[in-house]
Design an enzyme around this catalytic site. Structure first.
Site, PDB file in Angstrom:
ATOM      1  N   GLU A 127       0.836  -1.202   0.000  1.00 47.69           N
ATOM      2  CA  GLU A 127       0.000   0.000   0.000  1.00 47.69           C
ATOM      3  C   GLU A 127       0.872   1.254   0.000  1.00 47.69           C
ATOM      4  O   GLU A 127       0.586   2.211  -0.707  1.00 47.69           O
ATOM      5  CB  GLU A 127      -0.933  -0.007   1.218  1.00 47.69           C
ATOM      6  CG  GLU A 127      -2.069  -1.011   1.061  1.00 47.69           C
ATOM      7  CD  GLU A 127      -2.957  -1.109   2.285  1.00 47.69           C
ATOM      8  OE1 GLU A 127      -2.938  -0.181   3.126  1.00 47.69           O
ATOM      9  OE2 GLU A 127      -3.664  -2.124   2.407  1.00 47.69           O
ATOM     10  N   SER A 177      -9.111  -0.218   8.283  1.00 49.58           N
ATOM     11  CA  SER A 177     -10.273  -0.386   7.416  1.00 49.58           C
ATOM     12  C   SER A 177     -11.075  -1.625   7.808  1.00 49.58           C
ATOM     13  O   SER A 177     -12.275  -1.678   7.616  1.00 49.58           O
ATOM     14  CB  SER A 177      -9.856  -0.428   5.946  1.00 49.58           C
ATOM     15  OG  SER A 177      -8.791  -1.326   5.754  1.00 49.58           O
ATOM     16  N   ASP A 222      -8.861   0.985   1.030  1.00 50.07           N
ATOM     17  CA  ASP A 222      -7.493   0.952   1.561  1.00 50.07           C
ATOM     18  C   ASP A 222      -6.768   2.276   1.345  1.00 50.07           C
ATOM     19  O   ASP A 222      -5.952   2.688   2.159  1.00 50.07           O
ATOM     20  CB  ASP A 222      -6.695  -0.167   0.893  1.00 50.07           C
ATOM     21  CG  ASP A 222      -7.263  -1.545   1.204  1.00 50.07           C
ATOM     22  OD1 ASP A 222      -7.580  -1.798   2.371  1.00 50.07           O
ATOM     23  OD2 ASP A 222      -7.404  -2.358   0.264  1.00 50.07           O
ATOM     24  N   GLU A 246      -9.254  -0.360  -3.482  1.00 52.87           N
ATOM     25  CA  GLU A 246      -9.133  -1.595  -2.710  1.00 52.87           C
ATOM     26  C   GLU A 246      -7.865  -2.257  -3.231  1.00 52.87           C
ATOM     27  O   GLU A 246      -7.767  -2.538  -4.427  1.00 52.87           O
ATOM     28  CB  GLU A 246     -10.380  -2.465  -2.953  1.00 52.87           C
ATOM     29  CG  GLU A 246     -10.409  -3.766  -2.209  1.00 52.87           C
ATOM     30  CD  GLU A 246     -10.745  -3.599  -0.738  1.00 52.87           C
ATOM     31  OE1 GLU A 246     -11.340  -2.571  -0.334  1.00 52.87           O
ATOM     32  OE2 GLU A 246     -10.397  -4.525   0.029  1.00 52.87           O
TER      33      GLU A 246
END
Lengths: 129, 129
Positions: A9, A29, A38, A51
């Site tokens: 991420e 989340s 996310d 996501e």
């Protein structure tokens, strides 16, 4: 697995900033009872909710819940919702929910769908159009 | 202190959802080298970035760094930046940077500035105007 997910991420966050989008990682989340993605990003004109998924190989399966969560957040926030998928030695690819293949229990990204994925430059182009 | 901060942030998240804004808490805002606020919210028309503060009493002091971080993120993302301040037994109040009082080292919210703060209904009105 959590740590690995976070690393990917953060990698996508850096990629988004490099391409002109202010991007943030969403906290906890999984814990919130409100829908949440996310990553959220924007550049003053376009807003995106992601996501984030990473897999060693295709297909990627998504549950109805995951997909509905993304759609619900995106609609409320005013963002375009995308699945962001990282495969080994490949660049990030982005998929709108309507481009996914429906299965009995949810959605799927197979080789054929993967080939239609957008890259980060396509997201930029969305913002200029 | 971290836990207490998170609790207040979650409280504001719930308040925002209740008032029609999709809102998320930002992960690890202290760790990232990109500018980032505590909360991002949107309702399809307006987008907000919040730096969240709680104090037992006024004045609230803000450093130049905190304020610049909020402004930089807000500009890049395309959000209106607000300081969200919670005092005991008071509702959340919201302040734009230009409404703060400048000090030698940063900014301040004193009683006089506090009295001019917006409430959550004012944020809703911004979205309808």
């Amino acid at each position: 697995m959590k740590g690995k997910g976070s690393r990917f991420e953060r990698d996508l966050i850096a990629e988004l900033w490099k391409n002109g989008f202010a991007a943030v990682r969403v906290a906890g989340s999984g814990l919130s009872h409100f829908p949440c993605p996310d990553i959220v990003a924007g550049d003053g004109k376009m807003f995106f909710a992601f996501e984030v998924k990473m897999r060693n190989s295709l297909p990627l399966y998504l549950s109805n819940d995951e997909v509905e969560n993304l759609l619900e957040f995106s609609k409320s926030f005013g963002a375009q919702g995308f699945i962001a998928l990282k495969l080994p030695r490949k660049k990030w690819k982005f998929f709108k929910v309507e481009d996914l293949r429906e299965t009995i229990k949810g959605y799927r990204i197979d080789e054929e769908i993967y080939a239609t994925g957008k890259d980060i430059f396509d997201l930029r182009k969305l913002s200029f159009s």
